[in-house]
Design an enzyme around this catalytic site. Structure first.
Site, short mmCIF file in Angstrom:
data_model
loop_
_atom_site.label_atom_id
_atom_site.label_comp_id
_atom_site.label_asym_id
_atom_site.label_seq_id
_atom_site.Cartn_x
_atom_site.Cartn_y
_atom_site.Cartn_z
N GLY A 1 0.83 -1.25 0.05
CA GLY A 1 -0.18 -0.16 -0.11
C GLY A 1 0.84 1.37 0.04
O GLY A 1 0.51 2.41 -0.78
N ASP B 1 1.98 -4.54 14.88
CA ASP B 1 1.66 -5.11 13.71
C ASP B 1 2.70 -6.27 13.59
O ASP B 1 2.90 -6.60 12.34
CB ASP B 1 1.55 -4.28 12.34
CG ASP B 1 0.85 -4.79 11.54
OD1 ASP B 1 1.14 -4.47 10.15
OD2 ASP B 1 0.25 -5.73 11.50
#
Ligand SMILES: O=C(Nc1ccc2c(c1)CCNCC2)c1ccc(-c2cn[nH]c2)cc1OCc1ccccc1
Length: 341
Positions: free
Chosen positions: A22, A133
């Protein structure tokens, strides 16, 4: 003509693209002066939009972190339109692919990787950061199969220190802790322990403890905290997994207990290393000598600039020379080719 003239003028020869996400793309490159390979994350700032703060956050975190199991930052180059982040070369690819290739890892190979994750996360928490994450895709390997954690775009440095609570729900649901997906206040360190438990399960079992194509189903499974314990798991592995994948964060094992856990120490007789002295921040006279000789500038003047850690071309050259020294390569800097007249 190179699509990224800035990188060429900053002394990098670009090679192929090895990752896209992304944020943009990751290209292999060679640092011309040292001949060392690097990975360059290329981001178009005009397209980053809401992700721009994540990029800034990752860069500021990486500038403060120096650990053998955290992917090194060498240089940050910003233009009007792009941000280039020059990172450590991790030719072993993703840990995830390594697990898939072998379907699952032996207990000892899992332990060898998992101790490196504990070492990195313990250092990260001691430095006041939570990754938030952690997942196998964010764990790369170098050519000696040393583990490198990447992507600090969601990391947090709680204002009030690691004991203060966070609220932002972030990261990938598959690896996210129950308290994080419930949207209640949580401790960054505790959600990292849960994600490490999911990674340990993936290492040992070759699959994930909580999976579903339906996000609501997935959330229910995570909140229940029930997962399959394959027959091949040893009692030690099962016990550790239960202590990490514990729904109640207050009962979940803490990093300080994890470091001394019998399963983690088995076969090594010692805990994973937790403190890392910033070898990259030390003044290395041989590397300074090589730079001083090449640029014909006094060593102390070079060090006075380097010790500001600006992550500019001088920082990159110094850190990459340290790399060469560690790999036993000669500390030689290539003369810039003078374009033929
Ligand atoms: O050096 C990196 N990757 C990399 C280098 C060489 C090779 C391979 C891979 C595997 C493919 N066969 C060729 C050998 C490499 C280094 C750092 C980063 C990085 C650091 N923060 N963020 C990204 C990303 C890198 O990768 C691309 C990638 C890998 C996994 C998720 C996404 C992108």
């Amino acid at each position: 003509m190179s699509r990224y003239p800035t990188l060429r003028s900053c002394g990098y020869e670009l090679d192929r693209t090895i990752g896209t996400g992304g944020f943009g793309k990751v290209k292999l490159a060679t640092h011309t002066l040292t001949g060392e390979k690097v990975a360059i994350k290329i981001m178009d700032k005009t397209k980053l939009g809401k992700d721009l703060p994540r990029v800034k956050l990752e860069i500021s975190a990486l500038k403060n972190l120096s650990h053998p199991n955290i992917c090194k930052l060498y240089q940050v180059i910003e233009t009007e339109s792009h941000c280039y982040v020059v990172m450590e070369y991790c030719s072993g690819g993703e840990l995830f692919d390594h697990i898939v290739e072998k379907s699952r890892l032996s207990e000892m190979e899992s332990r060898m990787f998992f101790r490196q994750i504990i070492s990195a996360v313990s250092y990260l928490h001691d430095s006041g950061y939570a990754h938030r994450d952690l997942k196998p895709e964010n764990v790369l390997l170098d050519r000696e199969q040393n583990l490198k954690i990447i992507d600090f775009g969601l990391c947090a440095k709680p204002q009030g220190g690691m004991d203060s609570l966070l609220l932002t729900s972030c990261g990938s649901p598959t690896y996210a802790a129950p308290e994080l997906i419930q949207g209640v206040k949580y401790h960054g360190s505790e959600v990292d322990i849960w994600s490490m438990g999911v990674i340990l399960y993936a290492l040992l079992c070759g699959c994930l403890p909580f999976e579903s194509d339906n996000i609501d189903e997935l959330f229910k499974k995570i909140l229940r905290g029930k997962y399959i314990e394959p027959g091949w798991l040893s009692s030690g592995s099962k016990r550790l997994l239960r202590r990490m994948l514990c729904v109640d964060p207050l009962k979940r094992i803490r990093i300080s207990e994890l470091i001394n856990d019998p399963w983690v120490r088995l076969g090594f007789g010692c805990p994973p290393s937790t403190k890392t002295h910033d070898i990259d921040r030390c003044k290395d006279m041989e590397c300074l000598e090589a730079i001083s000789h090449h640029f014909e500038i006094d060593k102390e003047i070079i060090w006075s600039r380097l010790s500001k850690w600006k992550y500019d071309c001088e920082t990159a050259t110094y850190l990459l020379l340290l790399n060469k020294k560690k790999n036993g390569s000669p500390l030689v800097l290539k003369k810039k080719e003078v374009p033929n007249q």
